[in-house]
Design an enzyme around this catalytic site. Structure first.
Site, short mmCIF file in Angstrom:
data_model
loop_
_atom_site.label_atom_id
_atom_site.label_comp_id
_atom_site.label_asym_id
_atom_site.label_seq_id
_atom_site.Cartn_x
_atom_site.Cartn_y
_atom_site.Cartn_z
N TYR A 1 0.73 -1.23 -0.02
CA TYR A 1 -0.07 0.11 -0.06
C TYR A 1 1.03 1.30 -0.07
CZ TYR A 1 -3.30 3.39 1.77
OH TYR A 1 -3.98 4.61 1.73
N LYS B 1 1.43 4.13 -2.99
CA LYS B 1 1.14 5.60 -2.79
C LYS B 1 2.47 6.57 -3.07
CE LYS B 1 -3.29 5.02 -1.74
NZ LYS B 1 -4.09 5.76 -2.64
#
Length: 379
Positions: free
Chosen positions: A255, A259
């Site tokens: 994740y 990002k």
């Protein structure tokens, strides 16, 4: 004499009002908090920004001192004038800095804009879509979750069932949007998923799916919708990343890495648009929020509510709407610590280690019981 029917006469048929269903915002099981829960460093900083650090208020203090016949040579008068001049200079510097970095704002008329939002059924994307829908804007949502025609009509939003990780589905949805609403001029890349797992426990398929949804989909939507903006010579692109893209975190490797890639993608996009004369009126907005009160990280406790409060989707949506409708480019980082998170990377490594231990960022996911759960903002 013939009696005329009055306004209240039962013989006159009144138009039937349309019933609109209202759904209260989800609280994800969070109880009401005491008043001091909302007393945070962000509240203090905002209050200071409108008072002590505001140039206008600073000069009002000077006028108040003069109204009391305070001599110009008095120490308090000199301090007040010096402070007011300093606040004014900082304000002017910030205005010129933003103008140099982002250029002049473009004119926004919602009636002339076509807004595309990925992951716009629930969470932050859903709030943005419904807000624009209530304002009669042209809104198209790309999401894997299907929404009924009646619900879509009530919200004033067009929903297109689409998996944004599949380029062919995005291209097909774009063709429908072009026919139904016209050329897209505002793109809000919001969709994302999270798979909280350690690096060793993550499978290749899980990591690939996270990157396809969180990162590669942005390349797909840019390749699909940006040409229309360039042709129209106007547009706004919103990239929703995360403060964890600057920091990383244990059990969130895929994740946070996806990002972090979005932050680099945003900078590259800005650089390429700056070299295109037809893209002068295309604005870019990078959003790097801290922990949000959505289903994606429900159950995750912040280490300090005073220093690192949980951001509600409404607070973040308000900031995004404000920058979009001003026609500006910019960066939105809330709460306050998210704005200064990049400074962590220039601190001595020992200081970084101490800050990480004190913040609990690397123990938060494991302590919340989220490891192994897949959560999404594109459902």
């Amino acid at each position: 004499m013939i009696a005329q029917p009055s306004c209240a006469s039962p013989t006159m048929s009144s138009p039937k009002l349309k019933e609109v269903s209202v759904r209260l915002p989800k609280d994800y099981g969070r109880p009401d908090e005491p008043w001091h829960h909302y007393f945070t460093i962000d509240l203090i900083w905002t209050t200071l920004g409108y008072t002590v650090f505001h140039p206008f208020v600073s000069w009002v203090v000077c006028l108040c001192l003069r109204a009391q016949y305070t001599p110009y040579g008095a120490p308090e008068m000199r301090i007040a004038v010096a402070w007011a001049m300093a606040m004014s200079m900082i304000g002017i510097f910030n205005i010129f800095s933003d103008r140099i970095a982002f250029g002049r704002p473009r004119e926004i008329d919602l009636a002339e804009e076509v807004i595309v939002i990925t992951g716009g059924v629930d969470g932050l994307g859903g709030l943005l879509a419904e807000t624009y829908g209530m304002r009669n804007a042209n809104v198209a949502v790309l999401d894997t979750k299907k929404v009924g025609d009646e619900e879509a009509e009530d919200k004033g939003v067009l929903y297109y069932e689409c998996d944004i990780s599949d380029p062919k589905q995005v291209e097909a949805a774009a063709a429908e949007i072009l026919e139904d609403l016209g050329p897209p001029t505002i793109l809000i890349n919001n969709a994302g998923i999270s798979r909280p797992k350690s690096i060793l426990d993550s499978t290749a398929e899980e990591v690939e799916q996270t990157f396809r949804t969180n990162t590669l989909s942005h390349f797909t939507t840019l390749r699909t919708f940006l040409p229309h903006m360039i042709k129209e010579r106007r547009g706004t692109i919103v990239t929703v990343a995360s403060v964890l893209g600057h920091l990383g975190a244990a059990n969130l490797a895929s994740y946070t890495a996806s990002k972090a890639a979005l932050i680099a993608l945003h900078q590259s996009l800005r650089a390429e648009l700056a070299q295109n004369p037809d893209a002068e009126e295309i604005k870019t907005i990078l959003v790097t929020p801290g922990q949000m009160g959505t289903e994606m990280f429900a159950g995750l406790k912040t280490p300090s509510n005073f220093l690192a409060p949980v951001v509600t989707p409404a607070e973040l949506a308000k900031d995004i709407l404000r920058v979009i409708e001003r026609g500006e480019s910019g960066e939105i980082a809330v709460p306050l610590y998210a704005k200064y998170a990049p400074v962590m990377n220039v601190l001595p490594v020992g200081v970084q280690a101490i800050v990480r231990r004190l913040s609990g960022v690397d123990k938060a996911i494991a302590g919340s019981g989220l490891v192994g759960k897949t959560t999404s903002e594109k459902k």
